[in-house]
Design an enzyme around this catalytic site. Structure first.
Site, short mmCIF file in Angstrom:
data_model
loop_
_atom_site.label_atom_id
_atom_site.label_comp_id
_atom_site.label_asym_id
_atom_site.label_seq_id
_atom_site.Cartn_x
_atom_site.Cartn_y
_atom_site.Cartn_z
N HIS A 120 1.01 -1.30 -0.40
CA HIS A 120 0.10 -0.08 -0.09
C HIS A 120 1.07 1.15 0.13
O HIS A 120 2.04 1.05 0.45
CB HIS A 120 -0.78 -0.07 1.36
N ASP A 197 3.21 -4.66 7.86
CA ASP A 197 1.89 -3.87 7.90
C ASP A 197 0.46 -4.72 7.86
O ASP A 197 0.10 -5.54 7.26
CB ASP A 197 1.75 -3.17 5.71
N GLN A 200 -4.72 -5.60 7.11
CA GLN A 200 -5.19 -6.62 6.31
C GLN A 200 -5.22 -7.86 6.84
O GLN A 200 -6.86 -8.24 6.71
CB GLN A 200 -4.97 -6.21 4.44
N LYS A 223 -10.48 -1.21 9.81
CA LYS A 223 -11.11 -2.12 9.25
C LYS A 223 -11.33 -3.22 9.84
O LYS A 223 -11.67 -4.85 9.51
CB LYS A 223 -10.33 -3.05 8.49
N CYS A 363 -4.85 2.33 -3.35
CA CYS A 363 -3.14 3.32 -3.61
C CYS A 363 -2.76 2.33 -3.24
O CYS A 363 -1.37 1.63 -3.03
CB CYS A 363 -3.97 2.94 -1.67
#
Length: 408
Positions: A120, A197, A200, A223, A363
């Site tokens: 991202h 990261d 997700q 999220k 993104c």
């Protein structure tokens, strides 16, 4: 997955353009269940106050809820200590903090920062800026044809000059689940730190930062059925202790003199200003909700949804799906294009039938370039989706194909 779960999400009960809403954009932001909404209402209606400073009843209540949320996050990701849990605005802010604080102190001219093509923008731009500022080299791990990474390519990219390896756990475009535990081991063998990261991943997988042995892990509340504006940076205590804050003001100070100041201990030295109190309260409620259902059950459900969706969507002539063909290698994300139809047009037609999907570059423009496309459409599934949502999506895609065939 229990079909009653959908009933906890009031937003899903509405109609869009005369059709029951099918929400397939959870990778962008998830919907919020009643327990999270009620937790926010209760905080603002009964406990609203600033934290840490006051000795009155409301101040004590707010502080207990705020720090209680930190304890809940610690347990949720199995961190060693609450001192390793920093509340910030989101994943983007967390990664920027690592780049600006740890990166500036440890990356020198000629050093390497290693990332992948599937990141991202929030996990690309901070490292681009750091590399420019410090004269470092930004390197990319090559991807396999199916959008996965091999450990051979990881080993080829990481060297003794590598100081930071930063990688998405689950791709927001391809759904690819990366072997971050194995990558962390390789990074540590070369003296580098591992940044994950987890935006997700945290909503969909059971996270154990000690087992992953990552040095930093970032994720966002919105999220994972929590509120917007709240996120978490996990960092190993010894690393966070050595880092300097990058935002200065109230709450994060110990002593302020005319010409010098000292900082509070972890984690508060990184939480300048009035913290995100309500967001933390909502995040705690979200964690309770997810854990009651079970992260293992959520992961299993999403693999099932992805498998069914890929099978049914693949039967549509002219539809191309990106990412791993094996549903076991991806989370509940299916990114696709309909031949000769722009994804924005596909998303618009689907919206007319009450189906919400994402369209654009997500993104992730370097990944779009790697895929040799300018944009894609994306359906992302979560715990409140079921097979009927997939059937609606497939029906909508067939209608979109027919519509644009007639137009052109």
């Amino acid at each position: 997955m229990n079909p009653e779960i959908k009933s906890y999400f009031p937003i899903l009960k509405q109609e869009i353009n005369g059709h029951p809403l099918v929400y397939l954009d959870s990778a962008a932001t998830s919907q919020k269940p009643t327990p999270v909404i009620e937790a926010l209402k209760e905080y603002y209606g009964s406990d609203n106050s600033n934290v840490h400073r006051g000795v009155h009843t409301l101040g004590n209540r707010a502080t207990e809820k705020y720090e209680g949320a930190r304890e809940k996050v610690q347990q949720f990701i199995n961190a060693n200590s609450t001192q390793e849990i920093v509340f910030l605005r989101g994943t983007t802010t967390a990664i920027n903090l690592v780049a600006q604080s740890y990166g500036r102190a440890n990356v020198e001219e000629g050093d390497e920062i290693v990332i992948t093509y599937m990141e991202h923008h929030s996990n690309i731009i901070p490292w681009q800026q750091l590399a420019k500022e410090r004269g470092a080299v930004l390197k990319y791990i090559e991807l396999e044809e199916d959008g996965t990474i091999s450990l051979e390519n990881v080993r080829a990219a990481i060297t003794d000059r590598t100081k930071i390896v930063s990688m998405v756990y689950v791709s927001n475009v391809l759904g690819t689940m990366n072997p971050v535990k194995e990558v962390a081991k390789i990074a540590h063998e070369h003296g580098a730190v591992m940044v994950v990261d987890g935006a997700q991943a945290a909503p969909h997988l059971k996270i154990d930062v000690q087992d992953l042995d990552c040095d930093f892990f970032a994720f966002s509340g919105h999220k994972m059925v929590g509120p917007t504006g709240i996120g978490v940076l996990y960092g190993k205590k010894q690393l966070l202790e050595a880092m300097e804050p990058v935002e200065f003001g109230g709450e994060m100070i110990d002593f302020v003199g005319l010409y010098d100041s000292t900082w509070k201990e972890l984690p508060w030295k990184f939480e300048g200003g009035t913290p995100i109190i309500a967001g933390a309260v909502g995040l705690a409620a979200a964690i309770d909700f997810l854990e009651e259902i079970g992260l293992d059950a959520i992961e299993k459900h999403e693999h099932h949804m992805a498998a069914i969706a890929m099978d049914k969507m693949s039967a549509i002539e002219g539809l191309e799906i990106y990412g791993p063909e094996d549903p076991a290698k991806r989370a509940g994300i299916v990114t696709f294009n309909l031949k000769e139809v722009h994804p924005h047009d596909v998303a618009t037609v689907l919206d007319m039938s009450g189906i919400a999907v994402r369209a654009g570059h997500h993104c992730a423009q370097p990944l779009m370039k790697w895929l040799n496309v300018t944009a894609t459409a994306r359906a992302s599934f979560y715990l409140y989706n079921d097979e009927s949502d997939i059937d609606r999506l497939v029906e909508g895609l067939r209608s979109a194909k027919e519509y644009f065939s007639d137009v052109f």
